[in-house]
Design a protein around this motif. Sequence first.
Motif, PDB file in Angstrom:
ATOM      1  N   ALA A   1      -7.113  -4.577  -6.340  1.00  0.00           N
ATOM      2  CA  ALA A   1      -8.962  -3.677  -6.908  1.00  0.00           C
ATOM      3  C   ALA A   1      -7.668  -2.227  -7.153  1.00  0.00           C
ATOM      4  CB  ALA A   1      -9.417  -3.516  -6.054  1.00  0.00           C
ATOM      5  N   ALA A   2      -6.981  -1.970  -6.298  1.00  0.00           N
ATOM      6  CA  ALA A   2      -5.963  -1.528  -6.098  1.00  0.00           C
ATOM      7  C   ALA A   2      -5.131  -0.649  -7.482  1.00  0.00           C
ATOM      8  CB  ALA A   2      -5.374  -0.318  -4.950  1.00  0.00           C
TER       9      ALA A   2
ATOM     10  N   GLU B   1      -8.561  -6.078  -2.127  1.00  0.00           N
ATOM     11  CA  GLU B   1      -8.622  -4.892  -1.955  1.00  0.00           C
ATOM     12  C   GLU B   1      -7.396  -4.107  -2.501  1.00  0.00           C
ATOM     13  OE1 GLU B   1     -10.832  -6.654   0.619  1.00  0.00           O
ATOM     14  OE2 GLU B   1      -9.131  -6.784   0.314  1.00  0.00           O
TER      15      GLU B   1
ATOM     16  N   TRP C   1       0.626  -1.183   0.589  1.00  0.00           N
ATOM     17  CA  TRP C   1       0.039  -0.168  -0.282  1.00  0.00           C
ATOM     18  C   TRP C   1       0.287   1.662   0.168  1.00  0.00           C
ATOM     19  CZ3 TRP C   1      -5.389  -0.242  -1.537  1.00  0.00           C
ATOM     20  CH2 TRP C   1      -5.693  -1.814  -0.820  1.00  0.00           C
TER      21      TRP C   1
END
Length: 301
Positions: A108-109, A105, A78
Amino acid sequence: MILPSHGRYAYHPWPGRAAYAWPGGAKLAVYLGLNLEHFAFGEGLGAELAPGANGGGGPQPDVLNYAWRDYGNRVGAWRILELLDELALPATVLLNSAMYDYAPELLAAHRARGDEFAGHGRTNSERQSVLDEAAERQLIADSTAALLTAEGAAPRGWLSPWIAESTVTPDLLAEAGYRYTLNWCADDQPIWMATRAGPLLAIPYPQEVNDIPAIVARKDGAAQFADMIMDDFDERLRQVRDGVPQVMGIALHPYLIGQPYRLRALRRALAHVAAARDTVWITTAGGILDHVLGLPEGAVP
């Protein structure tokens, strides 16, 4: 004396190669290969912060090394995403398909950024080179199907977990519809490889400007790895004055480079690369494939 050969490509000396250009007339193409990997708990392969299970060759579960690698997916990746956004850099995501179930997630980013997804096996807990041909074909099929289902298109590129190949891996990749491989670090340009299903493009993927061999194997520090990226980049810019184009890959793993002190050094290095975006082509591995496909026959060895 003629030694045993793989038979995939012929020798082409560097002098005298075709002086084609990348988009915009650039002579240096740069891409980031971001490895998103998931590991089985209590079994299988994995890089080690401390050698041996439990730091001393003890039995599984090896909590220390498993948790260290898992940090990359929970935190480090991240932070890398933020850095890529900050510098407006694309990435080729080298994806263990097990990540779809584990960290959707995160994927998806990357999807929202428009990053390229390339196949990287099911998990880096396994090595495809030890499988028989049928089992290796199934590993490639499983990984490919997961990416096709999630992304709506099959991946065009492949990097084997641990860059491990059997004698038929390039054949199996071409038969599965892959157009390029990152397994072969034999050149500074893309080169065509022969397979029983037609040509497969080998795009350079670094084993030097790569945080695993640099940091895990050689124990290079964060500043040293950042300097390596910048020196590699600057030297290549000097070399391409001869007109022969090059590809520079930068290989990253979030559990390594996503550590805060290493990320700070990486920011310095990638900002140095990004500052030259008007004179170099910052792209993806898939972008390199597309450009090569449009070149005159014979331009690429």
